[in-house]
Design a protein around this motif. Sequence first.
Motif, mmCIF file in Angstrom:
data_model
loop_
_atom_site.group_PDB
_atom_site.id
_atom_site.type_symbol
_atom_site.label_atom_id
_atom_site.label_comp_id
_atom_site.label_asym_id
_atom_site.label_seq_id
_atom_site.Cartn_x
_atom_site.Cartn_y
_atom_site.Cartn_z
ATOM 1 N N LEU A 1 1.055 -1.287 0.372
ATOM 2 C CA LEU A 1 -0.030 -0.139 0.261
ATOM 3 C C LEU A 1 0.503 1.359 0.156
ATOM 4 O O LEU A 1 1.709 1.592 1.140
ATOM 5 C CB LEU A 1 -0.767 -0.237 1.414
ATOM 6 N N ILE A 2 0.736 2.475 -0.880
ATOM 7 C CA ILE A 2 1.690 3.425 -1.299
ATOM 8 C C ILE A 2 0.395 4.383 -0.526
ATOM 9 O O ILE A 2 -0.255 5.058 -1.046
ATOM 10 C CB ILE A 2 1.562 3.898 -2.774
ATOM 11 N N PRO A 3 1.575 5.625 0.298
ATOM 12 C CA PRO A 3 0.953 6.243 0.613
ATOM 13 C C PRO A 3 0.498 7.496 0.061
ATOM 14 O O PRO A 3 1.105 7.551 -1.201
ATOM 15 C CB PRO A 3 1.777 7.795 1.628
ATOM 16 N N VAL A 4 -0.973 8.154 0.222
ATOM 17 C CA VAL A 4 -1.736 8.955 -1.573
ATOM 18 C C VAL A 4 -0.268 9.642 -1.779
ATOM 19 O O VAL A 4 -0.036 10.177 -3.490
ATOM 20 C CB VAL A 4 -2.464 9.097 -1.231
ATOM 21 N N GLU A 5 -0.078 10.690 -0.659
ATOM 22 C CA GLU A 5 1.727 11.778 -0.969
ATOM 23 C C GLU A 5 2.698 11.077 -1.914
ATOM 24 O O GLU A 5 2.588 11.964 -3.035
ATOM 25 C CB GLU A 5 1.751 12.537 0.051
ATOM 26 N N TYR A 6 2.565 10.191 -2.164
ATOM 27 C CA TYR A 6 4.125 9.471 -2.795
ATOM 28 C C TYR A 6 3.622 9.523 -4.220
ATOM 29 O O TYR A 6 4.464 9.500 -5.353
ATOM 30 C CB TYR A 6 4.547 8.346 -2.201
#
Length: 210
Positions: free
Chosen positions: A105-110
Amino acid sequence: MTNELVHQKFHHILDETLIKEILEVGAFRHFSKDDIIIDVDQPLKYIPLLLSGSIKILRGDDEGDDLLIYFLEAGETCTMSLACCMGTTKSKIRAVAEIDSYLVLIPVEYMQKWFHSNESWRNFILESYQTRFNEMLETIDTLAFMKMDERLLKYLKNKVMLHDSNTLDTKHQDIAEDLHTSRVVISRLLKQLENEHKIKISRNKIEVLV
């Protein structure tokens, strides 16, 4: 194991620098079959990259019923969740583990940062949008122009390809929910397909012969 999976599924798509960042900032999660990964109206703080398994993407109606939109396979992401992330809105879809699945799961900001700074990520996202768009058009065509028995056979063939097995471990009710119809209709049409020697039915299993 995690490092190997990320490289195996994404090394031909994403550059080494980005893969290193994914390993640093990503949250790795395991989901069992039928677990809800993303739900309708859920605020999206992460986007999923599928490392193993498969995920079905569903669109719900006001009565709580779902319609299958498309499947995700390892090495893919859900662009419908990407679109929600870019607009900072809540999820419009439900993502459910078709089989046991492992994700990062990749944080949205990245996701937003990489889209502007990394060409391999930008290309991956744009290609994913095109692929999912084509699949959604195919779903619309299927609903508009195919009879239910044709939709059912197409669904079974897609599942065979997804699971790489001619024998599917599935219940009539599960198929009915994916195709947004009743179990009675599915059972009748499965029997029809069996009489046409296109499938073979046993307890909770369907063998696709065509």
